[in-house]
Design a protein around this motif. Sequence first.
Motif, PDB file in Angstrom:
ATOM      1  N   LEU A  13     -28.758 -41.561  54.170  1.00 22.41           N
ATOM      2  CA  LEU A  13     -29.915 -42.113  54.486  1.00 22.41           C
ATOM      3  C   LEU A  13     -31.303 -41.846  53.646  1.00 22.41           C
ATOM      4  O   LEU A  13     -31.679 -42.550  53.258  1.00 22.41           O
ATOM      5  N   GLU A  14     -31.244 -40.499  53.686  1.00 23.01           N
ATOM      6  CA  GLU A  14     -32.307 -39.991  52.876  1.00 23.01           C
ATOM      7  C   GLU A  14     -32.321 -40.196  51.250  1.00 23.01           C
ATOM      8  O   GLU A  14     -33.321 -40.740  50.874  1.00 23.01           O
ATOM      9  N   PHE A  15     -31.289 -40.205  50.795  1.00 24.91           N
ATOM     10  CA  PHE A  15     -30.903 -40.294  49.464  1.00 24.91           C
ATOM     11  C   PHE A  15     -31.222 -41.955  49.263  1.00 24.91           C
ATOM     12  O   PHE A  15     -31.865 -42.052  48.160  1.00 24.91           O
ATOM     13  N   LEU A  16     -30.759 -42.626  50.108  1.00 26.31           N
ATOM     14  CA  LEU A  16     -30.925 -44.209  49.828  1.00 26.31           C
ATOM     15  C   LEU A  16     -32.337 -44.903  50.142  1.00 26.31           C
ATOM     16  O   LEU A  16     -32.837 -45.368  49.386  1.00 26.31           O
ATOM     17  N   SER A  17     -33.013 -43.967  51.090  1.00 31.99           N
ATOM     18  CA  SER A  17     -34.242 -44.294  51.373  1.00 31.99           C
ATOM     19  C   SER A  17     -35.460 -44.233  50.123  1.00 31.99           C
ATOM     20  O   SER A  17     -36.360 -44.890  50.169  1.00 31.99           O
ATOM     21  N   THR A  18     -35.123 -43.279  49.376  1.00 33.91           N
ATOM     22  CA  THR A  18     -36.131 -43.122  48.146  1.00 33.91           C
ATOM     23  C   THR A  18     -35.735 -44.051  47.218  1.00 33.91           C
ATOM     24  O   THR A  18     -36.567 -44.220  46.169  1.00 33.91           O
ATOM     25  N   LYS A  19     -34.560 -44.915  47.101  1.00 32.32           N
ATOM     26  CA  LYS A  19     -34.373 -45.702  46.155  1.00 32.32           C
ATOM     27  C   LYS A  19     -34.287 -47.062  46.629  1.00 32.32           C
ATOM     28  O   LYS A  19     -34.109 -48.156  45.650  1.00 32.32           O
ATOM     29  N   LEU A  20     -33.930 -47.659  47.722  1.00 29.19           N
ATOM     30  CA  LEU A  20     -33.913 -48.870  48.090  1.00 29.19           C
ATOM     31  C   LEU A  20     -35.306 -49.592  47.661  1.00 29.19           C
ATOM     32  O   LEU A  20     -36.280 -49.154  47.974  1.00 29.19           O
ATOM     33  N   GLN A  54     -24.324 -36.066  62.358  1.00 23.46           N
ATOM     34  CA  GLN A  54     -25.616 -36.569  61.962  1.00 23.46           C
ATOM     35  C   GLN A  54     -26.034 -36.128  60.703  1.00 23.46           C
ATOM     36  O   GLN A  54     -26.993 -36.673  59.885  1.00 23.46           O
ATOM     37  N   PRO A  55     -26.056 -34.913  60.538  1.00 20.37           N
ATOM     38  CA  PRO A  55     -26.842 -34.185  59.348  1.00 20.37           C
ATOM     39  C   PRO A  55     -26.160 -34.986  58.067  1.00 20.37           C
ATOM     40  O   PRO A  55     -26.972 -35.118  57.069  1.00 20.37           O
ATOM     41  N   GLU A  56     -24.926 -35.144  57.861  1.00 25.77           N
ATOM     42  CA  GLU A  56     -24.497 -35.830  56.980  1.00 25.77           C
ATOM     43  C   GLU A  56     -24.801 -37.181  56.598  1.00 25.77           C
ATOM     44  O   GLU A  56     -25.308 -37.492  55.427  1.00 25.77           O
ATOM     45  N   MET A  57     -25.068 -38.132  57.752  1.00 28.10           N
ATOM     46  CA  MET A  57     -25.498 -39.254  57.658  1.00 28.10           C
ATOM     47  C   MET A  57     -27.015 -39.181  57.179  1.00 28.10           C
ATOM     48  O   MET A  57     -27.599 -40.048  56.382  1.00 28.10           O
ATOM     49  N   LYS A  58     -27.814 -38.304  57.727  1.00 26.88           N
ATOM     50  CA  LYS A  58     -29.284 -38.179  57.529  1.00 26.88           C
ATOM     51  C   LYS A  58     -29.227 -37.878  55.954  1.00 26.88           C
ATOM     52  O   LYS A  58     -30.291 -38.482  55.345  1.00 26.88           O
ATOM     53  N   PHE A  99     -20.837 -29.630  53.943  1.00 26.19           N
ATOM     54  CA  PHE A  99     -20.913 -29.972  55.329  1.00 26.19           C
ATOM     55  C   PHE A  99     -19.598 -29.167  55.902  1.00 26.19           C
ATOM     56  O   PHE A  99     -18.846 -29.168  55.307  1.00 26.19           O
ATOM     57  N   SER A 100     -19.692 -28.892  57.324  1.00 29.33           N
ATOM     58  CA  SER A 100     -18.920 -28.245  57.915  1.00 29.33           C
ATOM     59  C   SER A 100     -17.888 -29.238  58.393  1.00 29.33           C
ATOM     60  O   SER A 100     -17.997 -29.804  59.593  1.00 29.33           O
ATOM     61  N   VAL A 158     -23.152 -36.266  46.151  1.00 30.10           N
ATOM     62  CA  VAL A 158     -21.664 -35.841  46.381  1.00 30.10           C
ATOM     63  C   VAL A 158     -21.748 -35.100  47.725  1.00 30.10           C
ATOM     64  O   VAL A 158     -22.535 -33.905  47.681  1.00 30.10           O
ATOM     65  N   THR A 159     -21.072 -35.407  48.678  1.00 35.35           N
ATOM     66  CA  THR A 159     -20.829 -34.537  49.911  1.00 35.35           C
ATOM     67  C   THR A 159     -19.519 -34.370  49.774  1.00 35.35           C
ATOM     68  O   THR A 159     -18.774 -34.763  49.633  1.00 35.35           O
ATOM     69  N   HIS A 160     -19.373 -32.876  50.508  1.00 34.20           N
ATOM     70  CA  HIS A 160     -17.796 -32.383  50.710  1.00 34.20           C
ATOM     71  C   HIS A 160     -17.614 -31.563  51.944  1.00 34.20           C
ATOM     72  O   HIS A 160     -18.640 -30.884  52.318  1.00 34.20           O
TER      73      HIS A 160
END
Length: 305
Positions: free
Chosen positions: A281-288, A274-278, A264-265, A228-230
């Motif tokens: 992507l890191e969350f997905l990269s461990t699960k794809l 970019q930090p939020e996108m990163k 995130f601000s 969850v990002t906010h």
Amino acid sequence: LGGMSCNFCRTESERLFRCSRCKLTLYCSVDHQKQDWKNHKERCTPPPLKLGKYEKQKPSKQDLMGFEGSYIQNSQQIEENLLIMFHGLGDSETPFGQLAQSMNLPQTSYLALRGPCEVPLMEKSYYWIPSFNEDFTFLQESPKRLQGMRSLRKKLSQMLDNLIKLGWMPQHIFLLGFSQGASIALDLGLHYTHRLGGIIAISGGLLDEYIKSGEEFSDTGKTSSILVTHGTRDDRIPLTSARTNFESLKDRMTKPDQVQFVEFSKGHQMISSQPEMKQILEFLSTKLRLRDITLESRSDVFEVK
């Protein structure tokens, strides 16, 4: 290959060569293969890869339970993962199709769905569950919203069942939603009968009505991996409310270490930095799930069943 004959001259020989493309048709010489090409080319197709098809059948509108949307096939035509995206209130699937192309996840296709209801007096603006009073003001906490969510959950669950029949594995299906779409993604993933690959909720959470209802997640939903990002400057869902909402979600999980809340601000926005996108992507990269195409293309590799 004794006892077999050239496809062109029909001469039997112990030394025949296979067509390098289809791997099936035999010839006694390169010259005869060339002479036979006019007839053979219509039937000459590469054999299927040994470990299964890389592409899935494109879902029909019936498969999608009547939902409109955009299906974006992976550019490599290797479809191992599927990311289903849900827009926020007043938006459409179009920006999410653009987001899919910018994410460019390996071996991943995308399904950007459109909410079934059109916002009054606005073109190309949609929503998912009852959201307006008769005077067009926003509907706040209401049994109508909760009932609408449950009805939508049932329909979307049937859609997931159809996608699985088309070849998608549940653990390779991911959900991503923004604002109201985040509520939809969480509700669907937390109640579905199979554990999905992961859920990403951006600037949104569970309905307050749902939390107060005391309804339980499915047993598999309780083990979900969730990000969850906010935004710290969100003026629609204050940060303190978002934190409380997340804690209510986390308390119901049997694996709370697999859910995370990252701030995130930003305001009430989609992915805005970019930090939020990163982070996503890191969350997905461990699960794809990624296939080793080079290894699977070797002639000495076979599927073990």
